[in-house]
Design a protein around this motif. Structure first.
Motif, mmCIF file in Angstrom:
data_model
loop_
_atom_site.group_PDB
_atom_site.id
_atom_site.type_symbol
_atom_site.label_atom_id
_atom_site.label_comp_id
_atom_site.label_asym_id
_atom_site.label_seq_id
_atom_site.Cartn_x
_atom_site.Cartn_y
_atom_site.Cartn_z
ATOM 1 N N LYS A 169 0.804 -1.222 0.000
ATOM 2 C CA LYS A 169 0.000 0.000 0.000
ATOM 3 C C LYS A 169 0.840 1.275 0.000
ATOM 4 N N ALA A 170 2.146 1.146 -0.140
ATOM 5 C CA ALA A 170 2.980 2.343 -0.233
ATOM 6 C C ALA A 170 2.743 3.003 -1.582
ATOM 7 N N PRO A 171 2.703 4.331 -1.645
ATOM 8 C CA PRO A 171 2.434 5.014 -2.913
ATOM 9 C C PRO A 171 3.543 4.856 -3.941
ATOM 10 N N SER A 172 4.761 4.536 -3.484
ATOM 11 C CA SER A 172 5.892 4.358 -4.394
ATOM 12 C C SER A 172 7.010 3.650 -3.651
ATOM 13 N N LYS A 173 8.025 3.205 -4.383
ATOM 14 C CA LYS A 173 9.167 2.541 -3.745
ATOM 15 C C LYS A 173 9.923 3.509 -2.838
ATOM 16 N N PHE A 174 10.044 4.752 -3.276
ATOM 17 C CA PHE A 174 10.705 5.792 -2.489
ATOM 18 C C PHE A 174 9.618 6.718 -1.974
ATOM 19 N N TRP A 175 9.375 6.642 -0.668
ATOM 20 C CA TRP A 175 8.210 7.297 -0.074
ATOM 21 C C TRP A 175 8.678 8.335 0.934
ATOM 22 N N VAL A 176 8.302 9.580 0.711
ATOM 23 C CA VAL A 176 8.654 10.666 1.622
ATOM 24 C C VAL A 176 7.433 11.040 2.446
ATOM 25 N N LEU A 177 7.560 10.943 3.781
ATOM 26 C CA LEU A 177 6.473 11.310 4.682
ATOM 27 C C LEU A 177 6.685 12.734 5.171
ATOM 28 N N GLY A 178 5.772 13.625 4.795
ATOM 29 C CA GLY A 178 5.801 14.981 5.306
ATOM 30 C C GLY A 178 5.103 15.056 6.649
ATOM 31 N N GLN A 179 4.973 16.269 7.173
ATOM 32 C CA GLN A 179 4.395 16.430 8.504
ATOM 33 C C GLN A 179 2.939 15.972 8.562
ATOM 34 N N GLY A 180 2.191 16.226 7.502
ATOM 35 C CA GLY A 180 0.803 15.759 7.468
ATOM 36 C C GLY A 180 0.707 14.249 7.468
ATOM 37 N N ASP A 181 1.606 13.603 6.721
ATOM 38 C CA ASP A 181 1.634 12.135 6.690
ATOM 39 C C ASP A 181 1.989 11.567 8.059
ATOM 40 N N ILE A 182 2.912 12.239 8.745
ATOM 41 C CA ILE A 182 3.317 11.783 10.075
ATOM 42 C C ILE A 182 2.130 11.799 11.035
ATOM 43 N N ILE A 183 1.372 12.883 11.027
ATOM 44 C CA ILE A 183 0.200 12.977 11.901
ATOM 45 C C ILE A 183 -0.831 11.911 11.536
ATOM 46 N N ARG A 184 -1.055 11.725 10.240
ATOM 47 C CA ARG A 184 -2.071 10.765 9.791
ATOM 48 C C ARG A 184 -1.691 9.336 10.166
ATOM 49 N N LEU A 185 -0.462 8.942 9.852
ATOM 50 C CA LEU A 185 -0.049 7.563 10.099
ATOM 51 C C LEU A 185 0.282 7.295 11.567
ATOM 52 N N GLY A 186 0.934 8.281 12.205
ATOM 53 C CA GLY A 186 1.433 8.055 13.551
ATOM 54 C C GLY A 186 0.456 8.378 14.660
ATOM 55 N N ARG A 187 -0.614 9.096 14.329
ATOM 56 C CA ARG A 187 -1.587 9.421 15.370
ATOM 57 C C ARG A 187 -2.989 8.981 14.962
ATOM 58 N N THR A 188 -3.500 9.524 13.869
ATOM 59 C CA THR A 188 -4.882 9.230 13.478
ATOM 60 C C THR A 188 -5.094 7.751 13.182
#
Length: 241
Positions: A209-228
């Protein structure tokens, strides 16, 4: 290669310690290996700690783990003051991370996660020495072509460090004040949330389910994956108690 094992570098630091504690608490990675100057505070029958004060030996320690970990996390980092100057900081924040990434590729690690920083792309990446260090490691991870290379770019990292930093303490106070205005998440993230986002990203990568082989998590992604998303996954367990 062990399909469910992990290695953590920087496991005694702020984010790295949370990566380790969450891996041990939630799985599914067993065993969890750490490589560092001193043993981590966390303990577990599933923990294998490799201690070596000579950081130049850390990459070889990774290639010596058999079977090779499925995923490796690098939260290696220091400050200019602690390192004794920008040149020494570069040896840790850039050179050591690059060598660990190369060792991970050589060992057969499938997913490599690097805890980077906001500003490692764009204007700061060409002007700030700190951002240049982070960008250099990111470029190496991309070029190594892991099955999945995951870059985590937090803003200001909130949490209690063993080494107190005056300027950072002021920034944390400011960031927490922004919480009353609903603006904190766009400026700073809690260390445990960052750690959980890194772990969750590896799980999504394994699930295809990763969007690509090289995946950059920005601050919004961090909040979504790590908290929500993390909290939503924990809720059913709470209801069963």
């Amino acid at each position: 290669m062990a399909s469910n094992s992990a290695a953590v570098f920087g496991s005694t630091g702020l984010v790295g310690s949370y990566i380790l504690s969450n891996l041990l608490a939630t799985g599914p990675f067993k065993p969890v290996h750490t490589v560092g100057r001193r043993p981590p505070k966390a303990t577990s029958p599933n923990l294998n700690s490799i201690i070596d004060a000579d950081v130049t030996k850390w990459p070889a320690a990774l290639t010596g783990i058999s079977p090779a970990p499925h995923v490796a996390f690098s939260a290696i980092g220091t400050t200019r003051a602690a390192a004794g100057g920008i040149e020494n900081q570069w040896k840790i924040d850039h050179d050591l991370n690059v060598e660990v990434a190369r060792a991970a590729k050589q060992a057969g690690v499938k997913t490599f996660v690097f805890i980077s920083s906001v500003g490692s792309d764009g204007f700061l990446a060409s002007t700030s020495p700190y951002s240049k260090m982070k960008k250099g490691v990111e470029t190496t991870v991309r070029e190594l072509e892991f099955d999945h290379g995951i870059i985590v770019r937090p803003g200001l990292i909130l949490g209690e460090r063993e080494d107190k930093r005056f300027a950072e303490g002021l920034a944390m106070t400011f960031a927490r004040g922004l919480g009353f205005l609903g603006l904190k998440d766009s400026f700073a993230q809690d260390a445990e949330v960052i750690a959980r986002a890194a772990i969750r990203a590896t799980q999504l990568a394994d699930e295809g389910k990763a969007p690509s082989k090289f995946w950059v998590l920005g601050q919004g992604d961090i909040i979504r994956l790590g908290r929500t998303e993390w909290e939503s996954k924990e809720e059913p367990k709470e209801e069963q108690k």
